[in-house]
Design an enzyme around this catalytic site. Structure first.
Site, short mmCIF file in Angstrom:
data_model
loop_
_atom_site.label_atom_id
_atom_site.label_comp_id
_atom_site.label_asym_id
_atom_site.label_seq_id
_atom_site.Cartn_x
_atom_site.Cartn_y
_atom_site.Cartn_z
N GLU A 191 56.96 -6.70 3.77
CA GLU A 191 57.13 -8.24 3.59
C GLU A 191 58.12 -8.77 4.25
O GLU A 191 58.60 -9.78 3.77
CB GLU A 191 57.02 -8.35 2.10
N ASP A 206 62.28 -12.49 3.67
CA ASP A 206 61.78 -11.50 2.90
C ASP A 206 61.05 -12.31 1.64
O ASP A 206 61.54 -13.04 1.06
CB ASP A 206 62.90 -10.44 2.31
N ILE A 207 59.63 -11.68 1.46
CA ILE A 207 59.19 -12.24 0.18
C ILE A 207 59.67 -11.68 -0.78
O ILE A 207 59.65 -10.39 -1.12
CB ILE A 207 57.53 -12.01 0.57
#
Length: 165
Positions: free
Chosen positions: A79, A35-36
């Site tokens: 994301e 996950d960003i």
């Protein structure tokens, strides 16, 4: 490219095929959930077009971090990304996840909206199992997701294994 051509359906299909093959062979299947970090803040500061370019760069970096043809990366949603690693135990998946973490750091994508690092970072959760008839690809994904949550809750920009959670 990874951002457009591979999605959730591809993840479940590929992961399901690998699950069945590895169940027969009694070999491990690992999953890395990425996950960003602070991506909403990135979009707020730089705009959605820049966010799309950032996601594309991360997707390319994930793909470039995979060294074997059987390994598979896909955008899971928003994301989030998932990496499917057949014939890989937790230690091997941790190596891949750390390589991804370092490769994303090396991009040095500016992120003034990040309260932590000033550039785009990722958090990663790792899970590995030897598939059996009782388990499922969804349960493996849930385990990796819980490890990702621990990484995020513990300060982000880190890798956490399910066995640590």
């Amino acid at each position: 490219d990874l951002v457009r051509s591979r999605g959730l359906g591809d993840v479940y299909k590929r992961q399901g095929l690998e699950w069945e093959r590895l169940r027969r062979d009694q070999n491990p299947l690992a999953l890395v959930f990425a996950d960003i970090d602070f991506f909403k803040a990135y979009n707020d500061v730089y705009g959605h077009a820049a966010g799309d370019r950032c996601i594309a760069q991360i997707a390319k970096t994930l793909s470039a971090s995979l060294l074997r043809p059987a390994d598979f990366a896909a955008r899971y949603g928003g994301e989030e990304f998932v990496i499917v690693l057949p014939d890989t135990d937790e230690a091997g998946a941790l190596d891949v996840a750390r390589r991804v973490l370092e490769a994303v750091d090396a991009l040095e994508i500016a992120h003034s909206g990040s309260p932590e690092h000033g550039h785009i970072t990722v958090s990663l959760g790792v899970a590995a199992v030897v598939p059996d008839a009782e388990g499922s690809t969804e349960s493996l994904l849930d385990i990796a997701d819980r490890a990702l949550y621990v990484a995020k809750r513990s300060g982000r920009r880190q890798v956490r294994a399910a066995s640590e959670s």
